[in-house]
Write a protein that holds these residues in place. Structure first.
Motif, mmCIF file in Angstrom:
data_model
loop_
_atom_site.group_PDB
_atom_site.id
_atom_site.type_symbol
_atom_site.label_atom_id
_atom_site.label_comp_id
_atom_site.label_asym_id
_atom_site.label_seq_id
_atom_site.Cartn_x
_atom_site.Cartn_y
_atom_site.Cartn_z
ATOM 1 N N LEU A 39 0.830 -1.203 0.000
ATOM 2 C CA LEU A 39 0.000 0.000 0.000
ATOM 3 C C LEU A 39 0.864 1.252 0.000
ATOM 4 N N ALA A 40 1.882 1.281 0.847
ATOM 5 C CA ALA A 40 2.758 2.446 0.911
ATOM 6 C C ALA A 40 3.401 2.720 -0.451
ATOM 7 N N ASN A 41 3.866 1.671 -1.113
ATOM 8 C CA ASN A 41 4.486 1.852 -2.423
ATOM 9 C C ASN A 41 3.473 2.225 -3.493
ATOM 10 N N ALA A 42 2.246 1.714 -3.371
ATOM 11 C CA ALA A 42 1.192 2.087 -4.317
ATOM 12 C C ALA A 42 0.854 3.575 -4.189
ATOM 13 N N LEU A 43 0.752 4.069 -2.947
ATOM 14 C CA LEU A 43 0.472 5.490 -2.744
ATOM 15 C C LEU A 43 1.613 6.345 -3.274
ATOM 16 N N ALA A 44 2.850 5.888 -3.067
ATOM 17 C CA ALA A 44 3.998 6.620 -3.611
ATOM 18 C C ALA A 44 3.931 6.665 -5.132
ATOM 19 N N GLY A 45 3.439 5.584 -5.735
ATOM 20 C CA GLY A 45 3.293 5.550 -7.183
ATOM 21 C C GLY A 45 2.287 6.551 -7.712
ATOM 22 N N LEU A 46 1.358 6.969 -6.848
ATOM 23 C CA LEU A 46 0.383 8.006 -7.217
ATOM 24 C C LEU A 46 0.899 9.399 -6.869
ATOM 25 N N GLY A 47 2.149 9.474 -6.403
ATOM 26 C CA GLY A 47 2.734 10.764 -6.063
ATOM 27 C C GLY A 47 2.358 11.265 -4.689
ATOM 28 N N ILE A 48 1.909 10.370 -3.814
ATOM 29 C CA ILE A 48 1.478 10.752 -2.466
ATOM 30 C C ILE A 48 2.588 10.400 -1.481
ATOM 31 N N GLY A 49 3.009 11.386 -0.686
ATOM 32 C CA GLY A 49 4.115 11.154 0.223
ATOM 33 C C GLY A 49 3.961 11.915 1.519
ATOM 34 N N LYS A 50 5.049 12.018 2.248
ATOM 35 C CA LYS A 50 5.045 12.613 3.572
ATOM 36 C C LYS A 50 4.363 13.980 3.582
ATOM 37 N N GLY A 51 3.471 14.169 4.548
ATOM 38 C CA GLY A 51 2.770 15.436 4.713
ATOM 39 C C GLY A 51 1.499 15.565 3.913
ATOM 40 N N PRO A 151 9.173 0.577 1.727
ATOM 41 C CA PRO A 151 9.246 1.832 0.974
ATOM 42 C C PRO A 151 10.470 2.624 1.436
ATOM 43 N N PRO A 152 10.884 3.621 0.660
ATOM 44 C CA PRO A 152 12.018 4.442 1.071
ATOM 45 C C PRO A 152 11.796 5.026 2.464
ATOM 46 N N ARG A 153 12.822 4.966 3.300
ATOM 47 C CA ARG A 153 12.724 5.466 4.674
ATOM 48 C C ARG A 153 12.550 6.981 4.664
ATOM 49 N N VAL A 154 11.631 7.480 5.455
ATOM 50 C CA VAL A 154 11.420 8.919 5.593
ATOM 51 C C VAL A 154 11.728 9.325 7.026
ATOM 52 N N ASP A 155 12.228 10.528 7.181
ATOM 53 C CA ASP A 155 12.479 11.054 8.520
ATOM 54 C C ASP A 155 11.174 11.611 9.075
ATOM 55 N N VAL A 156 10.734 11.050 10.179
ATOM 56 C CA VAL A 156 9.509 11.493 10.833
ATOM 57 C C VAL A 156 9.861 11.912 12.254
ATOM 58 N N VAL A 157 9.430 13.111 12.640
ATOM 59 C CA VAL A 157 9.692 13.605 13.990
ATOM 60 C C VAL A 157 8.374 13.737 14.741
ATOM 61 N N ASP A 158 8.489 13.947 16.050
ATOM 62 C CA ASP A 158 7.301 13.971 16.897
ATOM 63 C C ASP A 158 6.277 15.008 16.466
ATOM 64 N N ASP A 159 6.727 16.129 15.915
ATOM 65 C CA ASP A 159 5.801 17.204 15.554
ATOM 66 C C ASP A 159 5.123 16.993 14.208
ATOM 67 N N ASP A 160 5.515 15.977 13.458
ATOM 68 C CA ASP A 160 4.862 15.693 12.176
ATOM 69 C C ASP A 160 3.450 15.162 12.422
ATOM 70 N N MET A 161 2.542 15.533 11.554
ATOM 71 C CA MET A 161 1.153 15.093 11.691
ATOM 72 C C MET A 161 0.987 13.614 11.362
ATOM 73 N N PHE A 162 0.163 12.952 12.156
ATOM 74 C CA PHE A 162 -0.221 11.571 11.870
ATOM 75 C C PHE A 162 -1.641 11.516 11.314
ATOM 76 N N ASN A 163 -2.582 12.207 11.971
ATOM 77 C CA ASN A 163 -3.964 12.195 11.491
ATOM 78 C C ASN A 163 -4.673 13.499 11.844
ATOM 79 N N ILE A 164 -5.783 13.730 11.164
ATOM 80 C CA ILE A 164 -6.702 14.818 11.488
ATOM 81 C C ILE A 164 -8.066 14.188 11.708
ATOM 82 N N ILE A 165 -8.606 14.366 12.914
ATOM 83 C CA ILE A 165 -9.939 13.845 13.230
ATOM 84 C C ILE A 165 -10.862 15.033 13.482
ATOM 85 N N TYR A 166 -12.033 15.012 12.863
ATOM 86 C CA TYR A 166 -12.956 16.136 12.975
ATOM 87 C C TYR A 166 -13.923 15.964 14.143
ATOM 88 N N SER A 167 -14.164 17.093 14.825
ATOM 89 C CA SER A 167 -15.147 17.113 15.900
ATOM 90 C C SER A 167 -16.543 16.950 15.317
#
Length: 260
Positions: A39-51, A151-167
């Motif tokens: 899945l990660a590689n498929a999303l990368a194939g669509l041009g979708i990446g970190k952020g 997939p290629p390793r990406v640098d992820v830090v604590d302040d990077d977003m993981f998800n957005i959940i709506y109220s």
């Protein structure tokens, strides 16, 4: 405890242990890791990446668990939305989150179709977890064609977003609540300790995985490498059967489920 490293660690050190149970699917950590890599590689194939933000409108399913693991591994941001959303409600939240892709299910196509042109998403970034439709990518086809290598390793830090959940929007328009990798790591360590979850635990979840309450046991599953049993939806008799059959040790319930 970096979220983007956990799945590969479990695949290496707990490779044959049971990771996920969903209906007839029983995946070890090694098998789950391979599927998530596809899945990660498929999303990368669509041009979708970190952020990049990916909106997800699906009922509980195996693919949903794979999506949560894939975004943890790649730094993509998932936007889980309720399948009950319709019309302007769905349009507004998908666009408000700056979503660049939409992953949904066949029964939502009739609701997405009328608003598709209003979504700020490229035509080739609409994905169905089930079924085949013209103008939609098949999740199964995308992942079948992708590599199962890491997939290629990406640098992820604590302040990077993981998800957005709506109220829920009870006092105004729904608001996007950002949870970072650091916050989700804290869910993993904190609730693991609070609930005394360990690698041999078996967690069962029957509620919708789009709501924040689900992360109270989902993140300890990520962290410890224990078994996670997911139900498509709550059914009291099936839940009791699964608790006995799978030797469940932990379950998160709400009052209406306890009453049932």
């Amino acid at each position: 405890m970096a979220l983007n490293t956990l799945l590969a660690r479990h695949a290496a050190y707990r490779s044959a242990d049971l990771a996920v149970v969903f209906q007839d699917h029983r995946l070890t950590w090694e098998q789950l890791n391979r599927r998530v890599n596809r899945l990660a590689n498929a999303l990368a194939g669509l041009g979708i990446g970190k952020g990049d933000k990916v909106a997800m409108v699906v009922d509980n399913c195996l693919e949903m668990l794979e999506i949560y693991q894939a975004v943890a591994k790649t730094g993509i941001v998932v936007v889980p939305l309720s399948p009950m959303l319709r019309g302007d409600g769905l349009t507004n939240l998908v666009n408000d989150a700056d979503s660049v892709a939409l992953i949904t299910m066949d029964k939502m196509v009739e609701h997405v179709g009328p608003i598709r042109d209003q979504l700020d998403i490229a035509a080739d970034r609409f994905i169905l977890v089930d079924g085949q439709r013209s103008g939609w990518h098949s999740y199964a086809d995308l992942t079948d064609e992708a590599s199962e290598e890491d997939p290629p390793r990406v640098d992820v830090v604590d302040d990077d977003m993981f998800n957005i959940i709506y109220s829920s929007g009870t006092t105004g328009l729904p608001k996007g609540i950002v949870h970072t990798h650091g916050i989700r790591e804290a869910y993993g360590t904190g609730f693991t300790a609070s609930y005394r979850i360990h690698p041999e635990s078996v967690i069962l979840h029957s509620g919708s995985l789009v709501f924040n309450g689900s992360f109270l046991t989902l993140m300890p599953h990520f962290y410890t490498g224990c078994t996670y049993v997911l139900m498509p939806a709550f059914d009291v008799e099936e839940m009791i059967r699964l608790m006995a059959a799978e030797r469940v040790t932990h379950v998160m319930t709400v009052p209406s489920q306890i009453i049932a």
